[in-house]
Write a protein that holds these residues in place. Structure first.
Motif, PDB file in Angstrom:
ATOM      1  N   GLU A 212       0.844  -1.214   0.082  1.00  0.00           N
ATOM      2  CA  GLU A 212       0.090  -0.015  -0.024  1.00  0.00           C
ATOM      3  C   GLU A 212       1.014   1.330  -0.113  1.00  0.00           C
ATOM      4  N   LEU A 213       1.928   0.997   0.702  1.00  0.00           N
ATOM      5  CA  LEU A 213       2.918   2.406   0.488  1.00  0.00           C
ATOM      6  C   LEU A 213       3.465   2.533  -0.572  1.00  0.00           C
ATOM      7  N   THR A 214       3.988   1.774  -1.583  1.00  0.00           N
ATOM      8  CA  THR A 214       4.306   1.835  -2.891  1.00  0.00           C
ATOM      9  C   THR A 214       3.297   2.356  -3.748  1.00  0.00           C
ATOM     10  N   ARG A 215       1.982   1.651  -3.580  1.00  0.00           N
ATOM     11  CA  ARG A 215       0.946   2.042  -4.572  1.00  0.00           C
ATOM     12  C   ARG A 215       0.534   3.516  -4.336  1.00  0.00           C
ATOM     13  N   ARG A 216       0.236   3.864  -2.751  1.00  0.00           N
ATOM     14  CA  ARG A 216      -0.265   5.203  -2.418  1.00  0.00           C
ATOM     15  C   ARG A 216       0.834   6.335  -2.717  1.00  0.00           C
ATOM     16  N   LEU A 217       2.006   6.065  -2.575  1.00  0.00           N
ATOM     17  CA  LEU A 217       2.964   7.216  -2.666  1.00  0.00           C
ATOM     18  C   LEU A 217       3.823   7.430  -4.010  1.00  0.00           C
ATOM     19  N   GLY A 218       3.356   6.169  -4.963  1.00  0.00           N
ATOM     20  CA  GLY A 218       4.039   6.192  -6.338  1.00  0.00           C
ATOM     21  C   GLY A 218       5.483   6.022  -6.358  1.00  0.00           C
ATOM     22  N   ILE A 219       6.042   5.053  -5.154  1.00  0.00           N
ATOM     23  CA  ILE A 219       7.450   4.744  -5.121  1.00  0.00           C
ATOM     24  C   ILE A 219       7.664   3.454  -5.770  1.00  0.00           C
ATOM     25  N   GLU A 220       8.959   2.909  -5.864  1.00  0.00           N
ATOM     26  CA  GLU A 220       9.127   1.885  -6.363  1.00  0.00           C
ATOM     27  C   GLU A 220       9.578   0.781  -5.062  1.00  0.00           C
ATOM     28  N   ALA A 221      10.347   1.175  -4.273  1.00  0.00           N
ATOM     29  CA  ALA A 221      10.705   0.424  -2.951  1.00  0.00           C
ATOM     30  C   ALA A 221      10.014   0.850  -1.878  1.00  0.00           C
ATOM     31  N   PRO A 222       9.459   0.071  -0.837  1.00  0.00           N
ATOM     32  CA  PRO A 222       8.782   0.430   0.284  1.00  0.00           C
ATOM     33  C   PRO A 222       9.969   0.942   1.261  1.00  0.00           C
ATOM     34  N   ILE A 223      10.677   1.848   1.068  1.00  0.00           N
ATOM     35  CA  ILE A 223      11.615   2.614   2.006  1.00  0.00           C
ATOM     36  C   ILE A 223      11.487   4.222   1.998  1.00  0.00           C
ATOM     37  N   VAL A 224      11.216   4.450   3.043  1.00  0.00           N
ATOM     38  CA  VAL A 224      11.376   6.058   3.344  1.00  0.00           C
ATOM     39  C   VAL A 224      12.531   6.519   4.118  1.00  0.00           C
ATOM     40  N   GLN A 225      12.979   7.491   3.575  1.00  0.00           N
ATOM     41  CA  GLN A 225      14.260   8.289   4.302  1.00  0.00           C
ATOM     42  C   GLN A 225      13.633   9.072   5.431  1.00  0.00           C
ATOM     43  N   GLY A 226      13.418   8.786   6.593  1.00  0.00           N
ATOM     44  CA  GLY A 226      12.855   9.630   7.670  1.00  0.00           C
ATOM     45  C   GLY A 226      13.324  11.254   7.870  1.00  0.00           C
ATOM     46  N   GLY A 227      12.606  12.101   8.325  1.00  0.00           N
ATOM     47  CA  GLY A 227      13.269  13.282   8.370  1.00  0.00           C
ATOM     48  C   GLY A 227      14.221  13.370   9.539  1.00  0.00           C
ATOM     49  N   MET A 228      15.464  14.062   9.165  1.00  0.00           N
ATOM     50  CA  MET A 228      16.380  14.206  10.288  1.00  0.00           C
ATOM     51  C   MET A 228      16.910  15.547  10.202  1.00  0.00           C
ATOM     52  N   GLN A 229      16.949  16.241  11.272  1.00  0.00           N
ATOM     53  CA  GLN A 229      17.749  17.568  11.524  1.00  0.00           C
ATOM     54  C   GLN A 229      18.915  17.805  11.173  1.00  0.00           C
ATOM     55  N   TRP A 230      19.251  18.643  10.234  1.00  0.00           N
ATOM     56  CA  TRP A 230      20.633  18.940   9.738  1.00  0.00           C
ATOM     57  C   TRP A 230      21.178  17.780   8.724  1.00  0.00           C
ATOM     58  N   VAL A 231      20.130  16.832   8.264  1.00  0.00           N
ATOM     59  CA  VAL A 231      20.687  15.764   7.472  1.00  0.00           C
ATOM     60  C   VAL A 231      19.710  15.832   6.153  1.00  0.00           C
TER      61      VAL A 231
END
Length: 330
Positions: free
Chosen positions: A6-25
């Motif tokens: 559902e993550l890849t379908r809804r977000l339109g991405i290929e791999a079910p991998i999210v880069q989380g938000g990181m301060q200063w990164v």
């Protein structure tokens, strides 16, 4: 054949991998690299000094990738709150499709973003907070286990239990966050009911991460024992990389007879932590890292990393499938 969750379908991405938000990164360079590799890259709103700076960073990211990316808005416990609604409005005005939210009292920001049709991925460290987020209408939950970097909450529940509780009780699609660095972890998260994984520390240790190479090497050289839990006394527990400053902060926290936060404040300065990523001195200030540092042994590009994770996950699923041998009928 790729992943279909559902993550890849809804977000339109290929791999079910999210880069989380990181301060200063979470700048354009990293977010675009993750998105170009097939995952969901995320800009960190509060890394930008003003909402206008966020707008410029979004525009920069669009020059580096044509694929989906998102923005993180974390609501911090602070006396002088940033203009969260203004950052959210920039996301709306710039046509951002996905926002990762986290922190305290996110209701007003989530309501504003949802009114514009933005997909909300909300990060929680407890099932109770996740259930509250469900009532706010979030689209996905990011279930953040005790292994994670940064704010770990006060419940100390690891992902093996937390993810299963999410599967049992929430009724909303979720991804797994905290402790993920490889395809074996992705396969395990999917088996536990998640639609994908969120990685922070692992993406810090990539070629495109905008931090000093000496900090990346410090992560490679570290073990799973090299983190500290600081600020528990003030119910604001953070998992930090175990360095001289973090250890000194913990010593002051435990020894203080007054319990005043002012005694530890100089040690946990965010400004000094930011300098760490610029000057490469891992002991200059505090910086967050998860226990997953024990699983990180190289500094690949985001493309190499995500390709490897996908391959390992598929191999892990196949290996698990072969363990089951149907009994022949007599």
């Amino acid at each position: 054949m790729g992943f279909n969750t559902e993550l890849t379908r809804r977000l339109g991405i290929e791999a079910p991998i999210v880069q989380g938000g990181m301060q200063w990164v979470g700048y354009a360079e990293l977010a675009s690299a993750v998105s170009n590799a097939g995952g969901l890259g995320i800009l960190t709103a509060l890394t930008q000094p003003t909402p206008e700076d966020l707008r410029k960073e979004i525009a920069k990211t669009r020059t580096l990738t044509k694929k989906p990316f998102g923005v993180n808005i974390t609501l911090l416990p602070t006396m002088n709150a940033p203009p969260y609604n203004e950052y959210a409005q920039v996301c709306i005005n710039e046509g951002i499709k996905v926002v990762e939210t986290a922190g305290n009292s996110p209701g007003p920001v989530i309501k504003l973003l949802k009114s514009a049709g933005i997909i909300i991925l909300h990060k929680c460290t407890t099932i109770r907070h996740a259930a509250s987020a469900v009532k706010l209408g979030v689209d996905f939950l990011s279930i953040d286990g005790f292994e994670c970097a940064g704010h770990v909450g006060e419940s100390d529940i690891t992902n093996f239990i937390l993810l299963s509780r999410a599967r049992q009780s929430l009724g909303v699609p979720f991804i797994a966050s905290g402790g993920f660095a490889d395809g074996q972890g992705l396969a395990a998260a999917l088996a536990l009911g998640a639609e994908g994984i969120n990685m922070g520390t692992r993406f810090m240790c990539t070629v495109e991460a905008p931090i000093h190479v000496k900090i990346k090497q410090a992560i490679v050289d570290a073990s799973e024992h090299d983190t500290e839990l600081v600020m528990r006394r003030w119910t604001n527990t953070s998992r930090l990389f175990k360095n001289k400053v973090a250890s000194e902060a913990l010593k002051v926290e435990r020894a203080s007879t007054t319990g005043k936060f002012e005694e530890i404040a100089p040690f946990v300065s965010g400004k000094r932590g930011r300098e760490v990523f610029i000057n490469g001195d891992k002991d200059f200030g505090v910086w967050t890292a998860g226990q997953v540092i024990g699983l990180i042994h190289d500094i690949p590009t985001c493309q190499e990393l995500i390709t490897r994770i996908e391959k390992e996950a598929i191999e892990s699923v196949e290996r698990t499938r072969k363990v089951f041998q149907p009994q022949s009928k007599l």
